[in-house]
Design a protein around this motif. Structure first.
Motif, short mmCIF file in Angstrom:
data_model
loop_
_atom_site.label_atom_id
_atom_site.label_comp_id
_atom_site.label_asym_id
_atom_site.label_seq_id
_atom_site.Cartn_x
_atom_site.Cartn_y
_atom_site.Cartn_z
N ILE A 73 0.88 -1.17 0.00
CA ILE A 73 0.00 0.00 0.00
C ILE A 73 0.91 1.22 0.00
CG2 ILE A 73 -1.79 1.29 1.21
CD1 ILE A 73 -2.72 -1.37 2.45
N ASP A 74 0.93 1.91 -1.12
CA ASP A 74 1.80 3.06 -1.31
C ASP A 74 1.08 4.32 -0.83
OD1 ASP A 74 3.43 5.12 -2.17
OD2 ASP A 74 3.57 4.41 -4.23
N CYS A 75 1.60 4.91 0.24
CA CYS A 75 0.98 6.10 0.85
C CYS A 75 1.66 7.40 0.41
CB CYS A 75 1.04 5.98 2.37
SG CYS A 75 0.26 4.51 3.04
N GLN B 250 2.05 -4.70 3.08
CA GLN B 250 3.13 -3.84 3.58
C GLN B 250 2.79 -2.41 3.23
OE1 GLN B 250 7.06 -5.02 2.21
NE2 GLN B 250 7.55 -2.88 1.86
N LEU B 251 2.99 -1.51 4.17
CA LEU B 251 2.77 -0.08 3.92
C LEU B 251 4.09 0.56 3.51
CD1 LEU B 251 0.58 0.05 6.92
CD2 LEU B 251 -0.10 1.34 4.94
N ASP B 252 4.03 1.46 2.56
CA ASP B 252 5.22 2.15 2.08
C ASP B 252 4.97 3.65 2.11
OD1 ASP B 252 7.84 2.15 0.94
OD2 ASP B 252 6.95 2.57 -1.02
N ALA B 253 5.99 4.39 2.49
CA ALA B 253 5.94 5.86 2.53
C ALA B 253 4.81 6.37 3.42
CB ALA B 253 5.83 6.44 1.11
N VAL B 254 4.72 5.83 4.61
CA VAL B 254 3.67 6.21 5.56
C VAL B 254 3.94 7.63 6.07
CG1 VAL B 254 2.57 5.67 7.77
CG2 VAL B 254 3.36 3.82 6.27
N GLU C 221 4.03 10.76 8.47
CA GLU C 221 4.20 10.83 9.92
C GLU C 221 2.87 11.04 10.63
OE1 GLU C 221 6.52 13.65 13.11
OE2 GLU C 221 7.54 13.21 11.22
N LYS C 222 2.01 11.86 10.04
CA LYS C 222 0.70 12.13 10.64
C LYS C 222 -0.15 10.85 10.71
CE LYS C 222 -3.54 14.76 9.99
NZ LYS C 222 -4.33 15.54 9.05
N LEU C 223 -0.05 9.99 9.72
CA LEU C 223 -0.81 8.73 9.73
C LEU C 223 -0.26 7.80 10.82
CD1 LEU C 223 -3.05 6.99 8.51
CD2 LEU C 223 -1.38 6.15 6.85
N ALA C 224 1.05 7.75 10.94
CA ALA C 224 1.67 6.93 12.00
C ALA C 224 1.25 7.45 13.37
CB ALA C 224 3.18 6.95 11.85
N SER C 225 1.21 8.77 13.54
CA SER C 225 0.79 9.37 14.80
C SER C 225 -0.67 9.07 15.10
CB SER C 225 0.99 10.89 14.78
OG SER C 225 2.35 11.21 14.70
N LEU C 226 -1.51 9.13 14.08
CA LEU C 226 -2.93 8.84 14.25
C LEU C 226 -3.12 7.38 14.67
CD1 LEU C 226 -5.74 10.17 13.94
CD2 LEU C 226 -5.75 9.36 11.58
N ALA C 227 -2.36 6.49 14.07
CA ALA C 227 -2.43 5.07 14.45
C ALA C 227 -2.02 4.89 15.91
CB ALA C 227 -1.54 4.24 13.53
N THR C 228 -1.03 5.62 16.34
CA THR C 228 -0.57 5.54 17.73
C THR C 228 -1.63 6.05 18.69
OG1 THR C 228 1.74 5.76 17.04
CG2 THR C 228 1.24 6.26 19.34
N VAL C 229 -2.26 7.17 18.35
CA VAL C 229 -3.31 7.76 19.19
C VAL C 229 -4.47 6.76 19.37
CG1 VAL C 229 -5.12 9.53 19.24
CG2 VAL C 229 -2.77 10.16 18.72
N TYR C 230 -4.81 6.05 18.30
CA TYR C 230 -5.91 5.08 18.36
C TYR C 230 -5.46 3.73 18.92
CZ TYR C 230 -9.27 8.01 15.89
OH TYR C 230 -10.14 9.00 15.54
N GLY C 231 -4.18 3.60 19.27
CA GLY C 231 -3.67 2.34 19.79
C GLY C 231 -3.56 1.26 18.74
N LEU C 232 -3.38 1.65 17.49
CA LEU C 232 -3.36 0.71 16.38
C LEU C 232 -2.00 0.60 15.69
CD1 LEU C 232 -6.76 1.74 14.76
CD2 LEU C 232 -6.28 -0.33 16.12
N SER C 233 -0.98 1.24 16.23
CA SER C 233 0.31 1.25 15.53
C SER C 233 0.86 -0.15 15.33
CB SER C 233 1.32 2.14 16.25
OG SER C 233 1.51 1.70 17.57
N ASP C 234 0.67 -1.06 16.29
CA ASP C 234 1.16 -2.43 16.15
C ASP C 234 0.47 -3.16 15.01
OD1 ASP C 234 2.86 -2.02 18.25
OD2 ASP C 234 1.68 -3.16 19.69
N VAL D 81 -1.50 -1.52 12.37
CA VAL D 81 -1.47 -0.77 11.12
C VAL D 81 -0.07 -0.68 10.54
CG1 VAL D 81 -1.86 1.52 10.11
CG2 VAL D 81 -3.53 0.57 11.69
N LEU D 82 0.90 -0.42 11.38
CA LEU D 82 2.25 -0.16 10.87
C LEU D 82 3.12 -1.41 10.81
CD1 LEU D 82 2.83 3.18 12.78
CD2 LEU D 82 1.94 2.86 10.47
N ALA D 83 2.60 -2.53 11.28
CA ALA D 83 3.39 -3.78 11.28
C ALA D 83 3.52 -4.35 9.88
CB ALA D 83 2.73 -4.80 12.20
#
Length: 93
Positions: free
Chosen positions: A39-41, A70-74, A76-89, A91-93
């Protein structure tokens, strides 16, 4: 192993979340077990939590089909949003 790239548009929100998800899932349906979907972001500039819902839905379907995602070129704001929602493990894995 087959690798395909699914490009996110520049904007994802409630207005287009369904069409983006359907496009991604339709592409995924064509893949054999063990394939990789990237998934190219890179183009993603404007988004809300709808982008996370697409990623979660696509990862769920990928697990059912035994396709790797696999996510590519995520952004920073999307990574932060995933962290806020407790989904970084997830979404970003």
């Amino acid at each position: 192993m087959t690798t395909v790239s699914f490009k996110f548009p520049a904007k994802i929100d409630h207005a287009n979340v369904e069409s983006v998800l359907v496009s991604g899932l339709n592409m995924m349906k064509t893949l054999a077990s063990g394939s990789l979907m990237v998934i190219d972001c890179q183009d993603l500039q404007t988004f809300d939590s709808s982008a996370l819902s697409i990623i979660l839905s696509m990862k769920r379907q990928a697990q059912i089909q035994s396709v790797n995602v696999q996510l590519d070129a995520v952004p920073e704001k999307l990574a932060s949003l995933a962290t806020v929602y407790g989904l970084s493990d997830v979404v970003l894995a």
